[in-house]
Motif scaffolding. Structure first.
Motif, short mmCIF file in Angstrom:
data_model
loop_
_atom_site.label_atom_id
_atom_site.label_comp_id
_atom_site.label_asym_id
_atom_site.label_seq_id
_atom_site.Cartn_x
_atom_site.Cartn_y
_atom_site.Cartn_z
N PRO A 291 0.80 -1.23 0.00
CA PRO A 291 0.00 0.00 0.00
C PRO A 291 0.83 1.27 0.00
O PRO A 291 0.47 2.26 -0.66
N GLU A 292 1.96 1.28 0.72
CA GLU A 292 2.75 2.51 0.81
C GLU A 292 3.40 2.92 -0.51
O GLU A 292 3.91 4.05 -0.63
N ASN A 293 3.38 2.05 -1.50
CA ASN A 293 3.97 2.39 -2.79
C ASN A 293 2.97 3.05 -3.74
O ASN A 293 3.26 3.20 -4.93
N TRP A 294 1.83 3.47 -3.21
CA TRP A 294 0.84 4.17 -4.04
C TRP A 294 1.45 5.40 -4.71
O TRP A 294 1.07 5.77 -5.83
N ASP A 295 2.43 6.04 -4.04
CA ASP A 295 2.97 7.30 -4.54
C ASP A 295 3.89 7.12 -5.73
O ASP A 295 4.32 8.10 -6.35
N LYS A 296 4.21 5.88 -6.10
CA LYS A 296 5.11 5.64 -7.24
C LYS A 296 4.44 5.93 -8.58
O LYS A 296 5.11 5.94 -9.61
N ASN A 297 3.14 6.18 -8.57
CA ASN A 297 2.47 6.63 -9.78
C ASN A 297 2.98 8.02 -10.17
O ASN A 297 3.16 8.32 -11.35
N ALA A 298 3.28 8.83 -9.16
CA ALA A 298 3.90 10.16 -9.36
C ALA A 298 3.15 11.02 -10.36
O ALA A 298 3.76 11.79 -11.12
N GLY A 299 1.83 10.91 -10.37
CA GLY A 299 1.02 11.78 -11.22
C GLY A 299 1.03 11.44 -12.69
O GLY A 299 0.52 12.22 -13.51
N VAL A 300 1.58 10.28 -13.05
CA VAL A 300 1.62 9.91 -14.48
C VAL A 300 0.24 9.49 -14.97
O VAL A 300 -0.24 9.98 -16.00
N LEU A 301 -0.41 8.61 -14.23
CA LEU A 301 -1.74 8.11 -14.60
C LEU A 301 -2.81 8.74 -13.72
O LEU A 301 -2.59 8.93 -12.51
N PRO A 302 -3.99 9.03 -14.28
CA PRO A 302 -5.10 9.43 -13.42
C PRO A 302 -5.52 8.23 -12.58
O PRO A 302 -5.47 7.10 -13.04
N TRP A 303 -5.91 8.47 -11.36
CA TRP A 303 -6.34 7.37 -10.49
C TRP A 303 -7.81 7.01 -10.77
O TRP A 303 -8.64 7.90 -10.97
N HIS A 304 -8.11 5.74 -10.77
CA HIS A 304 -9.51 5.34 -10.79
C HIS A 304 -10.11 5.71 -9.44
O HIS A 304 -9.49 5.48 -8.39
N PRO A 305 -11.31 6.30 -9.40
CA PRO A 305 -11.91 6.72 -8.13
C PRO A 305 -11.99 5.60 -7.09
O PRO A 305 -11.77 5.83 -5.90
N GLY A 306 -12.29 4.38 -7.56
CA GLY A 306 -12.39 3.25 -6.63
C GLY A 306 -11.06 2.89 -6.01
O GLY A 306 -10.96 2.55 -4.82
N ALA A 307 -9.99 2.99 -6.81
CA ALA A 307 -8.65 2.71 -6.30
C ALA A 307 -8.19 3.81 -5.37
O ALA A 307 -7.63 3.56 -4.30
N ALA A 308 -8.41 5.07 -5.79
CA ALA A 308 -8.01 6.21 -4.95
C ALA A 308 -8.70 6.12 -3.59
O ALA A 308 -8.06 6.36 -2.55
N LYS A 309 -9.96 5.75 -3.58
CA LYS A 309 -10.71 5.62 -2.33
C LYS A 309 -10.05 4.60 -1.41
O LYS A 309 -9.90 4.82 -0.20
N TRP A 310 -9.62 3.47 -1.98
CA TRP A 310 -9.01 2.43 -1.16
C TRP A 310 -7.70 2.92 -0.54
O TRP A 310 -7.46 2.74 0.65
N PHE A 311 -6.85 3.56 -1.34
CA PHE A 311 -5.54 3.99 -0.83
C PHE A 311 -5.67 5.15 0.15
O PHE A 311 -4.89 5.26 1.10
N ILE A 312 -6.64 6.02 -0.06
CA ILE A 312 -6.86 7.12 0.88
C ILE A 312 -7.33 6.58 2.23
O ILE A 312 -6.85 7.00 3.29
N GLU A 313 -8.23 5.60 2.18
CA GLU A 313 -8.80 5.06 3.42
C GLU A 313 -7.89 4.07 4.13
O GLU A 313 -7.91 3.97 5.36
N ASN A 314 -7.08 3.34 3.38
CA ASN A 314 -6.29 2.25 3.98
C ASN A 314 -4.79 2.49 4.03
O ASN A 314 -4.08 1.80 4.77
N ALA A 315 -4.31 3.45 3.27
CA ALA A 315 -2.86 3.71 3.24
C ALA A 315 -2.52 5.16 3.54
O ALA A 315 -1.36 5.55 3.44
N GLY A 316 -3.53 5.94 3.91
CA GLY A 316 -3.29 7.35 4.21
C GLY A 316 -2.78 8.11 3.01
O GLY A 316 -2.06 9.11 3.16
N ALA A 317 -3.14 7.66 1.81
CA ALA A 317 -2.64 8.30 0.59
C ALA A 317 -3.15 9.72 0.46
O ALA A 317 -4.32 10.01 0.72
N ASP A 318 -2.26 10.60 0.03
CA ASP A 318 -2.60 12.00 -0.20
C ASP A 318 -2.69 12.22 -1.70
O ASP A 318 -1.75 12.73 -2.34
#
Length: 327
Positions: A291-318
């Motif tokens: 989960p902590e590697n969510w930030d390796k996207n580095a803004g290249v790809l748009p996030w799918h809303p369902g995926a973003a929701k999971w990482f925000i809720e479970n990995a503290g993703a910003d």
């Protein structure tokens, strides 16, 4: 001909995890994951998580043999495949409209789903060559970059040019290029592949080699110019190394068609990301599927809303709102 490997499970027999996702509005009854050719990491890893998701969510799904990252971006963008896997370089080119499969088409309907693993870039020369650094590579050096059209062949030559290296480009299979290096037909081999690269390990057994690291300045220059991250090839990777070698790596991400239901993609991400040990049983490369590697996207790809929701809720993703599809 497309080859699809499917795993089927009935809803009635689906494990308890499926019960956590009661809102199945718009969910497909089946799905495919675009991988690459059989025998590679993409195929084994992708087919593995596809089968896991199918079993856990009570759907029919599996891995599909494809041409790899570039084709997967096209398949997912058009919806011909629900899911796929890509590296950050092909992802950026596809979004910019320079994917060779469909030049000019900006493939913005392929969304980031979850981080997979890294593909490091590594450079090797024979010790007898006297090449101990990138700056030691002589003008007109014969460099083997791996199979034509591969991630290595697509990006490593550009990286060398960025660093001011003048070279003759050679292609071939990894083992073949390793043999050419040993026979003096090449000066350097430069591969983007999981480490240890078998061809380099074999060379170590037969002769003395130098595993060449980037300087801090070279590493930063490449990171500024390409969608890669800092990476250390650890000393225990090769017997030749006495300490970690500074390098770069390109991240691989799973992607989803952006139009898939939010609850569906959220459920898929939950299956993959909630139990790393289970993913490790599929392929050792999954040690980085965290989960902590969510930030390796580095803004290249748009996030799918369902995926973003999971990482925000479970990995503290910003994850900024403007990086989430549809916002």
């Amino acid at each position: 001909m497309k080859t699809i490997y499917l795993a089927a499970a009935t809803l009635a027999a689906a494990p308890a995890l499926a019960d956590n996702h009661e809102d199945r509005t718009g969910w497909p009854e089946s799905f495919t994951v675009g991988t690459a050719s059989q025998g590679g990491t993409y195929f084994a890893y992708g087919s593995g998580w596809a089968n896991l998701v199918a079993e856990e969510l009570g759907l029919t799904g599996g891995g599909e043999v494809t041409g790899g990252p570039m084709q997967n971006m096209a398949l997912v963008h058009t919806g011909d495949a629900a899911f796929g896997m890509t590296t950050m370089g092909p992802a950026r080119e596809s979004i910019d409209g320079t994917n060779p499969i469909a030049p000019g088409l900006q493939m913005t309907n392929a969304c980031a789903m979850f981080p997979m693993y890294q593909t490091p870039f590594s450079v090797t020369a024979l010790s007898s060559s006297g090449i101990e650094s990138i700056s030691d590579i002589p003008e007109g050096a014969r460099i083997g970059f791996g199979p034509a059209g591969s991630t290595s062949d697509t990006y490593f030559p550009r990286m060398m040019e960025e660093l001011g290296v003048d070279f003759e480009r050679r292609n071939g299979g990894w083992s073949d290029l390793g043999g050419q290096l040993q026979d003096g037909l090449l000066d350097v081999i430069a591969f983007a592949a999981g480490v240890p690269v078998p061809a380099v390990s074999q060379l170590e057994v037969q002769t003395d080699v130098n595993i060449i690291e980037f300087t801090e300045e070279e590493q930063q220059k490449i990171m500024d110019a390409f969608p890669v991250s800092a990476f250390d090839i650890t000393a225990n990777t090769y017997s030749t190394l006495e300490e970690d070698a500074r390098s770069v790596s390109m991240w691989n991400f799973a992607i989803a068609n952006c139009d898939l239901p939010e609850s569906f993609v959220n459920a898929v991400v939950d299956v993959v990301m909630s139990d790393n040990e289970r993913m490790m049983n599929i392929h050792r490369a999954a040690r980085s599927t965290l989960p902590e590697n969510w930030d390796k996207n580095a803004g290249v790809l748009p996030w799918h809303p369902g995926a973003a929701k999971w990482f925000i809720e479970n990995a503290g993703a910003d994850i900024p709102d403007d990086q989430i599809h549809g916002n």
